[in-house]
Scaffold this active site. Structure first.
Site, PDB file in Angstrom:
ATOM      1  N   GLY A 226     -10.259  96.164  19.167  1.00 58.95           N
ATOM      2  CA  GLY A 226     -10.954  97.243  18.467  1.00 58.95           C
ATOM      3  C   GLY A 226     -10.369  97.543  17.110  1.00 58.95           C
ATOM      4  O   GLY A 226     -10.659  98.586  16.519  1.00 58.95           O
ATOM      5  N   PRO A 268      -9.121  90.330  20.509  1.00 62.27           N
ATOM      6  CA  PRO A 268      -9.868  90.634  19.281  1.00 62.27           C
ATOM      7  C   PRO A 268     -11.075  89.721  19.110  1.00 62.27           C
ATOM      8  O   PRO A 268     -11.039  88.542  19.455  1.00 62.27           O
ATOM      9  CB  PRO A 268      -8.829  90.370  18.182  1.00 62.27           C
ATOM     10  CG  PRO A 268      -7.958  89.302  18.778  1.00 62.27           C
ATOM     11  CD  PRO A 268      -7.864  89.628  20.252  1.00 62.27           C
ATOM     12  N   GLY A 269     -12.131  90.283  18.575  1.00 63.40           N
ATOM     13  CA  GLY A 269     -13.311  89.500  18.224  1.00 63.40           C
ATOM     14  C   GLY A 269     -13.619  89.719  16.759  1.00 63.40           C
ATOM     15  O   GLY A 269     -13.389  88.865  15.912  1.00 63.40           O
ATOM     16  N   TYR A 310     -26.247  99.989  14.542  1.00 61.93           N
ATOM     17  CA  TYR A 310     -25.003 100.750  14.512  1.00 61.93           C
ATOM     18  C   TYR A 310     -24.856 101.624  13.269  1.00 61.93           C
ATOM     19  O   TYR A 310     -23.826 102.264  13.097  1.00 61.93           O
ATOM     20  CB  TYR A 310     -23.804  99.793  14.531  1.00 61.93           C
ATOM     21  CG  TYR A 310     -23.586  99.052  15.813  1.00 61.93           C
ATOM     22  CD1 TYR A 310     -23.552  99.710  17.038  1.00 61.93           C
ATOM     23  CD2 TYR A 310     -23.381  97.668  15.813  1.00 61.93           C
ATOM     24  CE1 TYR A 310     -23.329  99.024  18.219  1.00 61.93           C
ATOM     25  CE2 TYR A 310     -23.149  96.979  16.990  1.00 61.93           C
ATOM     26  CZ  TYR A 310     -23.132  97.663  18.190  1.00 61.93           C
ATOM     27  OH  TYR A 310     -22.901  96.979  19.355  1.00 61.93           O
ATOM     28  N   CYS A 336     -41.903  93.974  10.532  1.00 62.41           N
ATOM     29  CA  CYS A 336     -42.854  95.091  10.575  1.00 62.41           C
ATOM     30  C   CYS A 336     -42.322  96.225  11.443  1.00 62.41           C
ATOM     31  O   CYS A 336     -42.887  96.582  12.493  1.00 62.41           O
ATOM     32  CB  CYS A 336     -44.212  94.603  11.084  1.00 62.41           C
ATOM     33  SG  CYS A 336     -45.063  93.568   9.885  1.00 62.41           S
ATOM     34  N   GLU A 337     -41.205  96.749  11.049  1.00 61.01           N
ATOM     35  CA  GLU A 337     -40.561  97.929  11.617  1.00 61.01           C
ATOM     36  C   GLU A 337     -39.755  98.551  10.481  1.00 61.01           C
ATOM     37  O   GLU A 337     -39.612  97.956   9.410  1.00 61.01           O
ATOM     38  CB  GLU A 337     -39.592  97.557  12.751  1.00 61.01           C
ATOM     39  CG  GLU A 337     -40.164  96.716  13.864  1.00 61.01           C
ATOM     40  CD  GLU A 337     -40.952  97.515  14.882  1.00 61.01           C
ATOM     41  OE1 GLU A 337     -40.956  98.756  14.778  1.00 61.01           O
ATOM     42  OE2 GLU A 337     -41.573  96.890  15.770  1.00 61.01           O
ATOM     43  N   TYR A 364     -20.971  89.620  15.358  1.00 61.64           N
ATOM     44  CA  TYR A 364     -22.122  90.341  15.903  1.00 61.64           C
ATOM     45  C   TYR A 364     -23.308  90.371  14.935  1.00 61.64           C
ATOM     46  O   TYR A 364     -24.045  91.347  14.882  1.00 61.64           O
ATOM     47  CB  TYR A 364     -21.728  91.770  16.298  1.00 61.64           C
ATOM     48  CG  TYR A 364     -20.547  91.796  17.232  1.00 61.64           C
ATOM     49  CD1 TYR A 364     -20.686  91.394  18.553  1.00 61.64           C
ATOM     50  CD2 TYR A 364     -19.283  92.185  16.785  1.00 61.64           C
ATOM     51  CE1 TYR A 364     -19.604  91.380  19.415  1.00 61.64           C
ATOM     52  CE2 TYR A 364     -18.195  92.180  17.635  1.00 61.64           C
ATOM     53  CZ  TYR A 364     -18.357  91.768  18.948  1.00 61.64           C
ATOM     54  OH  TYR A 364     -17.287  91.745  19.799  1.00 61.64           O
TER      55      TYR A 364
END
Length: 417
Positions: A226, A268-269, A310, A336-337, A364
């Site tokens: 994190g 960790p990522g 996020y 289309c959003e 991500y």
């Protein structure tokens, strides 16, 4: 990415040339930056035994996994497919920890057959192991009830989180472990992502240390990850060096006090791959309304959903006009959003055809991409030691039809009355 002789470059390769060679949208990963981040983390700790397990859900391209293997990392996987990708990349089963959530016993059984380590995060599954696999060693994921992370969606150690076994349920866990003679080789926690306050992390670590005393055969303690990375040039990040000093001191003291020869583990990522990634997109349109100038690009949240999901910040740079006059643009996609990457961003003057680069696109981003609106997925490129390599082909229309089964449905005849 840096400005060299009037051009933005990644490892001396002009970004504009990458956009021409591979077209856009395009993900580009700087392998040397991944290596730099890995070594920075390893060097931050002074303990006899350290293990960095890459949280591969951040980016599972097989070439990234192979790089992690080369660097000496293990793997933290959250699905059988991630396990199989890691095995394909050359990892041994014992180098992979399976940390699932809300999965059925069918996935657990598959992971057992593949021979990887299992991290248990609910009591029912713990009992299942005790009854069916008493000879297998396991790890237990504990929820420390510590609120940490950049926002609630990425804070996973609080009291209402679905992740881990509540710290308040540990007396029950200990009774189950003792009565079923379950072999616990590790304990684990993960409080969330983008943690900046090291003291909060260390507070949660103390909770885990206290629980570690209850498991005499413990081999490792996994403190999750994190750690925050920079999203802006003037941003702050987790001081990994300072954290490493404090954590090493605590860990070594705990091992000495308890007489345990433990491995200190992290997973960790984002910390390893986020800053290595760049997302390239082409400007399609510039649209002036009464109060806003929209810059429309040839991508959308189908390729990079983090800003919408996020409210994540990604720095946006016009690499086609390095010396241009900065203006305010709201950068939007072609989905289309509501599909906004950034509101009122100061970007050098844009014209249709300009290439925009989104920084921090290594974690991500591609992994959350989809075919929404039947749009195609981008290509991926890796740069290592000054050379660029295509590591995933761009999708084509035929790919959209793969696995679709066309059937001849009976047509009901409708007659006019």
């Amino acid at each position: 990415m840096e400005l060299i002789n009037g051009q933005y470059c990644i490892q001396d390769i002009p970004v504009i040339e990458l956009a021409k060679k591979y077209e856009t949208p395009l993900f580009v990963y700087d392998a040397n930056k991944i290596e730099e981040q890995y070594k920075k983390m390893v060097n931050a700790f002074d303990v006899p035994k350290l293990k960095i397990n890459y949280a591969c859900k951040a980016l599972t391209n097989i070439n990234v996994l192979k790089l992690m293997k080369e660097l000496g990392a293990g793997i933290d996987a959250v699905s059988p497919e991630e396990i199989k990708l890691s095995l394909h990349a050359g990892f041994e089963p014992e180098e992979i920890v399976f940390t699932p959530n809300s999965v059925g016993t069918d996935e657990i059984e598959e992971a057992i057959k593949l021979g990887v380590k299992i991290n248990i995060d609910n009591i029912e599954l713990l009992e299942y192991f005790g009854h069916h696999y008493p000879d297998l060693k396991i790890c237990i994921r504990i929820n420390p009830h510590v609120m940490a992370g950049g926002n609630r969606k990425i804070s996973v150690g609080h009291i209402d989180s679905k992740f881990g076994i509540s710290i308040h349920q540990m007396p029950l866990v200990l009774r189950i472990v003792e009565s079923l003679e379950i072999q616990v080789e590790g304990i684990h926690m993960h409080t969330g992502s983008d943690i900046l306050d090291v003291d909060v992390f260390l507070y949660a670590a103390d909770i885990l240390f206290n629980q570690a005393r209850n498991f005499p055969d413990l081999e490792y303690i996994d403190f999750g990850s994190g750690f925050k990375v920079k999203y802006k040039s003037d941003d702050i990040e987790t001081d990994i060096v300072q954290f490493g000093k404090q954590m090493s001191k605590k860990f070594n003291a705990f091992c000495k006090e308890t007489g345990k020869d433990l491995t200190l583990a992290f997973e960790p990522g984002k910390y390893l791959v986020s800053e290595s990634g760049y997302f390239l997109a082409r400007t399609n349109t510039i649209k002036q309304t009464t109060s806003t100038v929209f810059a429309g690009i040839n991508s959308g949240f189908n390729h990079m959903i983090r800003p919408m999901f996020y409210n994540a910040y990604h720095e946006i740079i016009n690499v086609s006009n390095p010396e241009g006059v900065p203006k305010l643009y709201t950068v939007v996609g072609y989905i289309c959003e509501t599909d906004t990457f950034g509101y009122n961003r100061k970007i050098n003057t844009l014209t249709p055809g300009d290439i925009l680069v989104f920084k921090n696109a290594g974690a991500y981003c591609y992994m959350m991409a989809s075919n929404y609106n039947s749009r195609l997925l981008p290509a991926e490129v890796m740069i290592r030691d000054g050379k660029d390599y295509l590591i995933r082909k761009r999708q084509n229309f035929t790919d959209l039809l793969v696995n679709q089964v066309e059937v001849n449905l009976p047509v009901e005849q409708v007659t006019a009355e």
